[in-house]
Design an enzyme around this catalytic site. Structure first.
Site, PDB file in Angstrom:
ATOM      1  N   LYS A  58       0.678  -1.387   0.099  1.00 15.98           N
ATOM      2  CA  LYS A  58       0.126  -0.016  -0.057  1.00 15.98           C
ATOM      3  C   LYS A  58       0.878   1.426   0.073  1.00 15.98           C
ATOM      4  O   LYS A  58       2.207   1.258   0.425  1.00 15.98           O
ATOM      5  CB  LYS A  58      -0.863   0.135   1.097  1.00 15.98           C
ATOM      6  CG  LYS A  58      -2.135   0.723   1.034  1.00 15.98           C
ATOM      7  CD  LYS A  58      -3.301   0.042   0.640  1.00 15.98           C
ATOM      8  CE  LYS A  58      -4.518   0.724   0.227  1.00 15.98           C
ATOM      9  NZ  LYS A  58      -5.533  -0.004  -0.201  1.00 15.98           N
ATOM     10  N   ASP A  68      -7.046   4.331  -4.418  1.00 15.50           N
ATOM     11  CA  ASP A  68      -7.795   4.143  -3.131  1.00 15.50           C
ATOM     12  C   ASP A  68      -8.495   5.553  -2.915  1.00 15.50           C
ATOM     13  O   ASP A  68      -8.321   6.355  -3.788  1.00 15.50           O
ATOM     14  CB  ASP A  68      -6.360   3.845  -2.088  1.00 15.50           C
ATOM     15  CG  ASP A  68      -7.167   3.281  -0.787  1.00 15.50           C
ATOM     16  OD1 ASP A  68      -7.654   2.063  -0.784  1.00 15.50           O
ATOM     17  OD2 ASP A  68      -7.368   3.921   0.182  1.00 15.50           O
TER      18      ASP A  68
HETATM   19  N1  GLU Z   1      -7.278   0.092  -2.894  1.00 12.32           N
HETATM   20  C1  GLU Z   1      -7.981  -0.940  -3.226  1.00 12.32           C
HETATM   21  C2  GLU Z   1      -8.028  -1.921  -2.047  1.00 12.32           C
HETATM   22  O1  GLU Z   1      -8.134  -1.540  -0.828  1.00 12.32           O
HETATM   23  C3  GLU Z   1      -7.643  -1.685  -4.440  1.00 12.32           C
HETATM   24  C4  GLU Z   1      -6.312  -2.144  -4.820  1.00 12.32           C
HETATM   25  C5  GLU Z   1      -5.705  -2.622  -6.041  1.00 12.32           C
HETATM   26  O2  GLU Z   1      -6.538  -2.830  -6.800  1.00 12.32           O
HETATM   27  O3  GLU Z   1      -4.655  -3.078  -6.009  1.00 12.32           O
HETATM   28  O4  GLU Z   1      -8.411  -3.303  -2.076  1.00 12.32           O
END
Ligand code: GLU
Length: 451
Positions: A130, A170
């Site tokens: 992340k 996100d």
């Molecule tokens: N931010 C999204 C999550 O919390 C998607 C992450 C992604 O697609 O890599 O899963």
């Protein structure tokens, strides 16, 4: 390896707290997982000996960097950016990028930790990561956002790659930001490759990606209800948030014959007793994505709706609740109020929106409760499909992707039931998700030895 290294849950958590001082969100996320994993591991000496949980709760690396940019008034601004690469045992690091003033290392570490389990649950080969920055896109011009994204990518690009780490969106990072960051990556590396997901349709994006998280959270809810012989049709739903996840969750609830009563943003919530139908959802999408306005404007536009400034929607009577805004947006009292108002099911579109105390209320009341790492995994699952499409240089149509998303969410639900069924018909979806997510990563780590 020494069997004496076994520690109990309390000692393990003491260590986590000591090593991560002040990182409350991260400690909360580890605690929630550790409770279930310690029970699961009680007769599995190999996991203890190899210190698997301790290793998963220590990110592979945390990269922190300065992001300088110039605003429209020629002021030089300085933000902090991060990428947390938590675990890549089962695939390249994968997870979104968040731009929000509340972003800290603790928040990103919790999200990367959760993502590791979530991505494992999808069954696709993706590790957990992340990233983000304490940048507030609200009120910024397009060119300011572009300059910030370019500056952010000027450092991030050296840490990512299609086989290394594949970020996505996100909170605060949508199609516009992904476009600016992808453009900068391409400029810096002279390579077109599937390094980000959530891209536009024109340049390798997957057709279902914008819908996937919200639709997936409703499919998960549908699966939980079906397991009990119930359905979404005719049920009222309270939803928080008004971004990509919330609007698509509302859309799917409506398509399945449910009635959506609320939406919110950080300023407050709107309550529309007539139901937020497709036309109104399209209006909200335009408000948020194009006008970049506030949800309070909904109550001016649609008569009969009320705006509740500074409040969250959990006091509104409903059958179903979908927290789709952010972490810790639903506390113990709010959980109690949902339960006493007759709410039968909660499906989390956001990551860790319910506090630990709130989760306990849902469990004690034995209502359906789908934690984010299972319920909102549809987004990253379709990101995984986007990665496959980019590697194969092909593009699947919406219908095929829609079917794949439905199957993936059904598969995640099945795994949760497999490990979370307590034997008397009640499914602890938190436990199921934690154990199923952990097992795959842990077994891969065991195969690698001590690395
Ligand atoms: N931010 C999204 C999550 O919390 C998607 C992450 C992604 O697609 O890599 O899963």
């Amino acid at each position: 390896m020494a069997v004496s290294d076994h520690v109990d849950l309390a000692t393990f958590m003491e260590g986590v707290k000591k090593r991560n001082p002040g990182q409350t969100e991260f400690i909360q996320a580890v605690h929630e997982v550790a409770q279930d994993i310690f029970e699961f591991m009680s007769d599995k000496v190999e996991y203890h000996e190899a210190q698997i949980l301790r290793r998963i709760a220590e990110p592979d690396r945390v990269v922190s960097f300065r992001v300088c940019w110039e605003d429209d008034n020629h002021n030089i601004r300085v933000q902090r950016g991060w990428r947390v690469q938590n675990n890549n045992a089962i695939g390249p690091y994968k997870g979104g990028i968040r731009f929000h003033p509340s972003v800290t290392e603790s928040v990103l570490k919790f999200l990367a930790f959760e993502q590791t389990f979530k991505n494992s649950l999808t069954g696709l080969p993706m590790g957990g990561g992340k990233g983000g920055a304490n940048f507030n896109p609200r009120g910024k011009s397009d060119s300011e956002v572009m300059r910030f994204c370019q500056s952010f990518m000027s450092e991030l690009y050296r840490h990512i790659g299609p086989n290394t780490d594949v970020p996505a969106g996100d909170i605060g990072v949508g199609g516009r930001e992904i476009g600016y960051m992808f453009g900068q990556y391409k400029r810096l590396t002279n390579r077109w490759e599937g390094v980000l997901t959530g891209k536009g349709q024109e340049y390798g994006g997957s057709q279902m990606r914008p819908e996937a998280t919200g639709y997936g959270a409703v499919y998960f809810l549908q699966n939980m209800l079906k397991h009990q012989g119930n359905d979404v049709e005719g049920q009222s739903a309270v939803i928080s948030g008004s971004g990509n996840v919330a609007t698509h969750a509302a859309e799917k609830i409506t398509q399945l014959g449910g009635k959506v009563l609320t939406m919110s943003d950080s300023g407050g919530f709107i309550h529309d007793p007539d139901g937020i139908d497709q036309e109104k959802i399209d209006w909200v999408k335009h408000l948020k994505n194009v006008k970049r306005g506030r949800i309070s404007e909904y109550a001016d536009e649609f008569k009969g709706a009320t705006y509740h400034e500074g409040e969250r929607p959990w006091g509104v009577e409903c059958d179903l609740a979908l927290p789709c805004a952010t972490q810790n947006e639903l506390n113990e009292d709010e959980a109690k109020s949902l339960v006493s108002n007759g709410c039968k099911g909660v499906s989390e579109g956001a990551n860790m929106p319910t506090t630990l105390e709130g989760v306990k209320v849902f469990h004690d009341a034995k209502i359906l409760y789908g934690p984010g790492k299972a319920a909102n995994a549809g987004g990253v699952a379709v990101s995984g499909l986007e990665m496959s499409q980019n590697s194969e240089r092909i593009s699947w149509n919406q219908e095929r992707l829609g079917d794949m998303l439905t199957d993936l969410m059904e598969g995640i639900h099945e795994k949760c039931v497999e490990y979370g069924d307590d034997g008397d018909g009640y499914v602890d979806y938190v436990k199921g998700a934690n154990i199923a997510g952990f097992k795959k990563v842990a077994d891969a780590m065991l195969a690698f030895g001590v690395v």
